[in-house]
Motif scaffolding. Structure first.
Motif, short mmCIF file in Angstrom:
data_model
loop_
_atom_site.label_atom_id
_atom_site.label_comp_id
_atom_site.label_asym_id
_atom_site.label_seq_id
_atom_site.Cartn_x
_atom_site.Cartn_y
_atom_site.Cartn_z
N ASP A 187 -5.94 9.29 -1.02
CA ASP A 187 -5.66 10.36 -0.06
C ASP A 187 -5.53 11.71 -0.77
OD1 ASP A 187 -3.25 9.77 -1.28
OD2 ASP A 187 -2.07 10.22 0.50
N GLU A 188 -5.56 12.76 0.03
CA GLU A 188 -5.57 14.13 -0.48
C GLU A 188 -4.32 14.45 -1.30
OE1 GLU A 188 -5.72 18.66 1.41
OE2 GLU A 188 -5.33 16.95 2.69
N LYS A 189 -3.18 14.01 -0.82
CA LYS A 189 -1.91 14.31 -1.52
C LYS A 189 -1.90 13.73 -2.94
CE LYS A 189 0.70 14.57 2.75
NZ LYS A 189 1.74 13.94 3.58
N THR A 190 -2.42 12.55 -3.08
CA THR A 190 -2.45 11.91 -4.40
C THR A 190 -3.41 12.63 -5.33
OG1 THR A 190 -2.02 9.79 -3.31
CG2 THR A 190 -2.77 9.70 -5.58
N ILE A 191 -4.55 13.07 -4.79
CA ILE A 191 -5.52 13.81 -5.60
C ILE A 191 -4.92 15.12 -6.10
CG2 ILE A 191 -7.75 15.00 -5.56
CD1 ILE A 191 -8.66 12.87 -3.51
N VAL A 192 -4.25 15.86 -5.21
CA VAL A 192 -3.62 17.13 -5.59
C VAL A 192 -2.52 16.88 -6.61
CG1 VAL A 192 -2.26 19.09 -4.73
CG2 VAL A 192 -4.24 18.29 -3.43
N ALA A 193 -1.73 15.82 -6.42
CA ALA A 193 -0.66 15.49 -7.37
C ALA A 193 -1.24 15.18 -8.75
CB ALA A 193 0.15 14.32 -6.86
N ASN A 194 -2.37 14.46 -8.80
CA ASN A 194 -3.01 14.15 -10.09
C ASN A 194 -3.51 15.41 -10.79
OD1 ASN A 194 -2.50 11.43 -9.76
ND2 ASN A 194 -4.56 10.95 -9.00
#
Length: 141
Positions: free
Chosen positions: A90-97
């Motif tokens: 999901d988008e939130k995980t990508i941004v967090a990475n």
């Protein structure tokens, strides 16, 4: 004959005013004339200012109503998910990475102004450009 008398009386009035205008102006009379002219110009200025002040609140009120309309709209909640060959991210995980990779390079998350993400599932990578200058890549899955 009444018409002739009326016309002669108006003619005498005209000549009387002409003779008064031809006479040199006395100092007190000249002051009152200039004072009257000054008062008239001040009245015109105040009338113009009053008209502008009436217009200004109307414009301000119009701006306020448009601002209310834009704040009345609610933001749409988006949940973006990348799916490729049975794997999901999901988008939130990508941004967090991406943020984690940014801080590992010795920088602060507060320095990020813009973040452009390029997701390439066939390479299993997310390429990023932060603040239009700094680039990098992180694993997608």
């Amino acid at each position: 004959m009444a018409t002739k008398k009326a016309s002669t009386s108006t003619e005498t009035k005209k000549t009387a005013t002409v003779t008064k205008a031809a006479e040199p102006a006395k100092t007190p009379a000249a002051k009152t004339t200039t004072e009257k002219a000054a008062v008239k110009t001040e009245e015109k200025k105040t009338t113009v200012k009053a008209a502008e002040e009436k217009k200004a609140p109307a414009k301000a009120a119009a701006k306020k109503t448009t601002a209310k309309k834009t704040t009345a709209k609610k933001d749409i909640k988006v949940n973006a998910i990348v799916e490729y060959y049975g794997q999901q991210m999901d988008e939130k995980t990508i941004v967090a990475n991406v943020k984690k990779a940014w801080t590992k390079s010795g920088r602060k998350v507060g320095e990020i102004k813009t973040m452009d993400l390029y997701i390439k599932p066939e390479e299993s990578a997310v390429y990023y450009v932060i603040n239009g200058v700094d680039t990098g890549a992180v694993a997608l899955f």
